[in-house]
Motif scaffolding. Structure first.
Motif, mmCIF file in Angstrom:
data_model
loop_
_atom_site.group_PDB
_atom_site.id
_atom_site.type_symbol
_atom_site.label_atom_id
_atom_site.label_comp_id
_atom_site.label_asym_id
_atom_site.label_seq_id
_atom_site.Cartn_x
_atom_site.Cartn_y
_atom_site.Cartn_z
ATOM 1 N N LEU A 233 0.820 -1.208 0.000
ATOM 2 C CA LEU A 233 0.000 0.000 0.000
ATOM 3 C C LEU A 233 0.856 1.260 0.000
ATOM 4 O O LEU A 233 0.454 2.295 -0.548
ATOM 5 N N HIS A 234 2.029 1.189 0.623
ATOM 6 C CA HIS A 234 2.899 2.356 0.700
ATOM 7 C C HIS A 234 3.960 2.366 -0.407
ATOM 8 O O HIS A 234 4.884 3.186 -0.370
ATOM 9 N N GLY A 235 3.838 1.458 -1.357
ATOM 10 C CA GLY A 235 4.772 1.447 -2.476
ATOM 11 C C GLY A 235 6.152 0.946 -2.108
ATOM 12 O O GLY A 235 7.144 1.350 -2.728
ATOM 13 N N LEU A 236 6.228 0.056 -1.095
ATOM 14 C CA LEU A 236 7.524 -0.456 -0.628
ATOM 15 C C LEU A 236 7.609 -1.967 -0.847
ATOM 16 O O LEU A 236 6.597 -2.642 -1.077
ATOM 17 N N VAL A 237 8.796 -2.472 -0.730
ATOM 18 C CA VAL A 237 9.021 -3.920 -0.693
ATOM 19 C C VAL A 237 9.579 -4.246 0.684
ATOM 20 O O VAL A 237 10.234 -3.412 1.318
ATOM 21 N N PRO A 238 9.300 -5.474 1.219
ATOM 22 C CA PRO A 238 9.836 -5.825 2.547
ATOM 23 C C PRO A 238 11.349 -5.635 2.600
ATOM 24 O O PRO A 238 12.077 -6.002 1.670
ATOM 25 N N ALA A 267 -4.270 10.367 19.719
ATOM 26 C CA ALA A 267 -4.654 9.008 20.099
ATOM 27 C C ALA A 267 -3.832 8.525 21.285
ATOM 28 O O ALA A 267 -4.351 7.887 22.209
ATOM 29 N N LEU A 268 -2.538 8.837 21.274
ATOM 30 C CA LEU A 268 -1.672 8.431 22.386
ATOM 31 C C LEU A 268 -2.057 9.158 23.664
ATOM 32 O O LEU A 268 -2.064 8.579 24.754
ATOM 33 N N ASP A 269 -2.385 10.448 23.539
ATOM 34 C CA ASP A 269 -2.716 11.247 24.726
ATOM 35 C C ASP A 269 -4.028 10.801 25.355
ATOM 36 O O ASP A 269 -4.183 10.818 26.576
ATOM 37 N N THR A 270 -4.995 10.424 24.533
ATOM 38 C CA THR A 270 -6.331 10.104 25.040
ATOM 39 C C THR A 270 -6.556 8.612 25.210
ATOM 40 O O THR A 270 -7.529 8.208 25.849
ATOM 41 N N GLY A 271 -5.683 7.798 24.612
ATOM 42 C CA GLY A 271 -5.862 6.358 24.699
ATOM 43 C C GLY A 271 -6.997 5.837 23.846
ATOM 44 O O GLY A 271 -7.479 4.719 24.060
ATOM 45 N N THR A 272 -7.456 6.621 22.889
ATOM 46 C CA THR A 272 -8.558 6.219 22.020
ATOM 47 C C THR A 272 -8.043 5.997 20.605
ATOM 48 O O THR A 272 -6.924 6.370 20.258
ATOM 49 N N GLY A 273 -8.896 5.402 19.783
ATOM 50 C CA GLY A 273 -8.518 5.174 18.397
ATOM 51 C C GLY A 273 -8.742 6.410 17.543
ATOM 52 O O GLY A 273 -9.253 7.434 17.994
ATOM 53 N N PHE A 274 -8.329 6.315 16.296
ATOM 54 C CA PHE A 274 -8.577 7.415 15.363
ATOM 55 C C PHE A 274 -8.707 6.838 13.963
ATOM 56 O O PHE A 274 -8.221 5.740 13.662
ATOM 57 N N ALA A 275 -9.397 7.571 13.106
ATOM 58 C CA ALA A 275 -9.531 7.226 11.689
ATOM 59 C C ALA A 275 -8.985 8.384 10.880
ATOM 60 O O ALA A 275 -9.219 9.551 11.217
ATOM 61 N N ALA A 276 -8.249 8.066 9.830
ATOM 62 C CA ALA A 276 -7.620 9.114 9.039
ATOM 63 C C ALA A 276 -7.560 8.703 7.574
ATOM 64 O O ALA A 276 -7.552 7.508 7.251
ATOM 65 N N GLU A 277 -7.535 9.685 6.720
ATOM 66 C CA GLU A 277 -7.315 9.488 5.286
ATOM 67 C C GLU A 277 -6.164 10.390 4.878
ATOM 68 O O GLU A 277 -6.173 11.591 5.185
ATOM 69 N N PHE A 278 -5.171 9.815 4.215
ATOM 70 C CA PHE A 278 -3.991 10.592 3.861
ATOM 71 C C PHE A 278 -3.421 10.051 2.557
ATOM 72 O O PHE A 278 -3.774 8.958 2.097
ATOM 73 N N ARG A 279 -2.537 10.843 1.966
ATOM 74 C CA ARG A 279 -1.920 10.457 0.699
ATOM 75 C C ARG A 279 -0.513 9.918 0.929
ATOM 76 O O ARG A 279 0.167 10.331 1.875
ATOM 77 N N VAL A 280 -0.118 9.013 0.037
ATOM 78 C CA VAL A 280 1.254 8.507 0.024
ATOM 79 C C VAL A 280 1.779 8.620 -1.398
ATOM 80 O O VAL A 280 1.013 8.623 -2.370
ATOM 81 N N LEU A 281 3.089 8.738 -1.505
ATOM 82 C CA LEU A 281 3.737 8.847 -2.813
ATOM 83 C C LEU A 281 4.398 7.523 -3.166
ATOM 84 O O LEU A 281 5.273 7.040 -2.451
ATOM 85 N N HIS A 282 3.934 6.921 -4.269
ATOM 86 C CA HIS A 282 4.545 5.695 -4.761
ATOM 87 C C HIS A 282 5.697 6.043 -5.708
ATOM 88 O O HIS A 282 5.836 7.196 -6.154
ATOM 89 N N PRO A 283 6.510 5.092 -6.048
ATOM 90 C CA PRO A 283 7.574 5.345 -7.035
ATOM 91 C C PRO A 283 6.982 5.933 -8.320
ATOM 92 O O PRO A 283 5.911 5.541 -8.772
ATOM 93 N N GLY A 284 7.716 6.881 -8.889
ATOM 94 C CA GLY A 284 7.214 7.568 -10.070
ATOM 95 C C GLY A 284 6.294 8.717 -9.723
ATOM 96 O O GLY A 284 5.578 9.226 -10.604
#
Length: 712
Positions: A233-238, A267-284
């Protein structure tokens, strides 16, 4: 209430407290669970510091209570049944868990119970069953955190708590804090491990079903790891991932990093979960959108989070679809708003245009009727021609006000048996000036015998005059225009042929569509709006007929053919003209119109009908006139200067001396909203200019009769 017992001597008190401490240490050193730790602390305190008591400890989002009694088990049961609740700051503090400070209530009686229950009958009954006469409560703190409170009560012994007992209870709470907190953490850890195992199984199923990428951040040693799909998903190889939080943040699009970092920290401060949508840059430099859900897992004894785990999936297509949908919805809303605004502007413009076109027609119609009443026979042919043209123009104005009504077939036809030759003659009469102006050779071929059709004379004449007008418009000077009527047993055909510019083959199939026109010269001398043929087709179809166009091509002329069904044979003689009705009774009338010609012609018509008539050019003049002249009926124009007809109607209705007066709106505004507004303003009738004089006189006669039959 029992009097307090004498306090023990200092030496005896010290020995008792020492025994309590020794017992507490022994009990607490052997505890394993949270309930054991809390119960051991209470057991060490009783009965020296109280007859019964309870220990409240914060566990997660709840308050866990353990209660004990020295020799009063009903009291302990009553304590367990009481529900801990947080009280407002201004209320009397009952527990150190509310305030964080030691609390002492040395005297508790019925009035104290009443105040503490704050109107809660159930709680008041609980206090009465408990029978406490004294109470103390001390906070339980660990590493600066308020984790619970120890509360002790005196009951049947009749003893009272003092400052020494409060201080010693605080010492016991401090002694009990470490083992209590440790036991609480162990229980929390056990629960968290069980939840983690269940969560891990759910995540595994989600990974398989939803193509999810799992990831985990071990906060303590800053190790970031994920499954194989996470790297994809992040455009990486192991093996190409550094494994630190900073390495993960480097994968996030630069514009989204700060927001993502804030959400993780929250999330760390409150001990609760979070949902997020963000972009990642793949090769190219390919940009993909990821959606992730993360949750904080078990914390350390000092409250720090141990792990942040989550699942991510590729949300690019979903977000693109949502963005496209939002754009389309916004465009649709904007287009709808523009269309509604344009439609309102169109309605307002057409209403004003209709008013301005109808106003000049009104005095013409009235003048023609006056000439008829005066028996001026020398101008009869001219008057008849003018009357026909005015009637036709009035119908065209109605069409202009609602073109869509015509093209959608919503026009009400006035059907009657017609000789098609008579319809042709009316159409030719209307177009003849255009034919003459362009020096066109016109020929008409009509049958000797009548050909009957069932139709609206004005609408059919409108269709044929439209076809003849187009032929005249698009035929060069000196050209030829012909009209021929033929028939068979079922149908009548009217063909209009010209030697004009013709129609291109690609335009021919669409020639009857709205706004369709052939190429125009820059001066548009032959142009129009492209509505005539569309209206003609709809009107012909409403007569159960059809219309067709044909042309050999540009420059070779064209022919338009209208086909109508023949009318069934007539079974009865044509109806006789209606006999004129009785002359209406004379009445006092008021005419208000700023058009001098219209007011003058209408006044003469009404006076000739036997009425007493006064006129005024505007609202203020009319209001001044009715101070001395009391009309039975007032005929008002709507588009008056300054004070419009609606306002004038309301002011006339408000005049006490005009009670029972009837109002007629005679106006160029003829839409349904105009009629509704007129009736709302108090008008009894709404007539549209130009009105048939006989119709006007009939309306006035009815209103005068109603006026005279209404008691004042």
């Amino acid at each position: 209430m029992n009097p307090p017992i004498d306090a023990p001597a200092p030496t005896g008190r010290a020995e008792a407290q020492l025994r309590v401490l020794e017992r507490a240490i022994a009990l607490l050193s052997s505890t394993a669970t949270l309930d054991d730790a809390l119960g051991s602390t209470l057991d060490a305190c009783l009965p020296v510091l109280g007859d019964f008591g309870h220990f409240d400890v914060v566990v997660g989002d709840e308050v866990h209570r353990v209660a004990r009694a020295a020799d009063d088990e009903p009291a302990a049961t009553a304590l367990r049944q009481q529900r801990w609740r947080r009280r407002p700051p201004e209320a009397t503090e009952l527990s150190a868990l509310c305030s964080g400070w030691p609390v002492l209530h040395p005297e508790m009686d019925a009035a104290w119970y009443q105040a503490m229950a704050t109107g809660d009958d159930e709680e008041l009954d609980a206090w009465r069953r408990l029978g406490a006469v004294s109470m103390l409560s001390v906070p339980l703190r660990h590493a600066g955190e308020l984790v619970g409170a120890l509360s002790l009560f005196m009951g049947s012994s009749g003893r009272r708590h003092g400052a020494d007992e409060l201080e010693f209870a605080g010492l016991l709470a401090a002694l009990a804090a470490p083992p209590v907190v440790s036991a609480r953490l162990r229980e929390a850890q056990h629960r968290a491990e069980a939840a983690w195992r269940a969560s891990e199984e759910r995540l595994r199923l989600a990974l398989e079903a939803g193509r999810l990428g799992l990831w985990e951040w071990n906060v303590a040693d800053d190790r970031f790891s994920g499954c194989e799909r996470f790297y994809q998903l992040h455009g990486l190889v192991p093996g190409a991932f550094g494994g630190r939080l900073a390495d993960f943040q480097a994968l996030v699009h630069p514009e989204d990093r700060e927001a993502m970092a804030r959400q993780m920290q929250r999330a760390l401060d409150t001990g609760t979960g979070f949902a997020a949508e963000f972009r990642v840059l793949h090769p190219g430099n390919e940009t993909r959108w990821l959606a992730t859900y993360a949750k904080v897992h078990p914390t350390t004894p000092d409250g720090r989070p141990l792990r942040l785990a989550g699942a991510s999936y590729d949300a690019t297509e979903r977000l693109q679809l949502l963005a496209a949908e939002r754009t389309a919805r916004a465009d649709a809303e904007a287009a709808r708003g523009d269309a509604e605004a344009a439609n309102r502007a169109k309605d307002e413009f057409l209403a004003m245009l209709g008013h301005e076109l109808r106003n000049p027609l009104a005095p013409i119609v009235t003048a023609l009727h006056l000439m008829e009443l005066r028996g001026e026979s020398s101008t009869l042919p001219e008057r008849e021609l003018i009357a026909r043209q005015v009637a036709h123009l009035s119908r065209l104005v109605d069409d202009l006000l609602d073109v869509s009504r015509i093209t959608q077939g919503k026009v009400a036809l006035k059907l009657e048996r017609l000789d098609i030759a008579a319809v042709v003659r009316k159409a030719v009469e209307q177009v003849w000036p255009a034919l003459e102006k362009r020096s066109l050779h016109f020929e008409a071929s009509l049958p000797c015998d009548p050909l009957q059709v069932q139709g609206d004379a004005v609408r059919l004449a409108q269709v044929l005059s439209n076809l003849l007008g187009n032929a005249a418009k698009f035929t060069p000077a000196g050209g030829q225009v012909t009209l021929a009527v033929t028939a068979d047993e079922a149908e009548v055909q009217v063909a209009v042929r010209d030697s004009g510019v013709g129609i291109a083959p690609e335009l021919l199939p669409r020639v009857f569509d709205l706004f369709v026109q052939g190429p125009q010269r820059l001066d548009r001398i032959e142009g129009g709006l492209g509505l005539g043929l569309a209206i003609a087709r709809t009107l012909v179809q409403m007569h159960q007929g059809r219309i067709a166009a044909d042309s050999p091509g540009p420059g070779m002329g064209s022919v338009f053919t209208v086909t109508l069904p023949r009318a069934a044979p007539a079974d009865a003689a044509p109806p006789r003209p209606a006999e004129p009705g009785p002359r209406p009774a004379a009445a006092r009338l008021l005419v208000v119109d700023d058009n001098e010609d219209a007011a003058e012609m209408l006044t003469q018509l009404l006076m000739l009908a036997g009425h007493e008539v006064r006129s005024a050019p505007d609202g203020p003049s009319a209001l001044a006139l009715v101070q001395t002249y009391l009309p039975d009926v007032a005929v008002l124009d709507i588009g008056l200067p300054g004070m419009d007809g609606y306002m004038l109607a309301r002011q006339l209705k408000a005049q006490p001396q005009l009670a029972g007066m009837r109002l007629v709106a005679l106006t160029g505004y003829g839409r349904e909203p105009d009629r509704e507004r007129a009736h709302a303003a108090g008008f009894d009738e709404h007539l549209v200019k130009p009105v048939d004089p006989q119709r006007l006189l009939q309306v006035l006669a009815a209103l005068v009769e109603a006026r005279r039959q209404t008691p004042l």
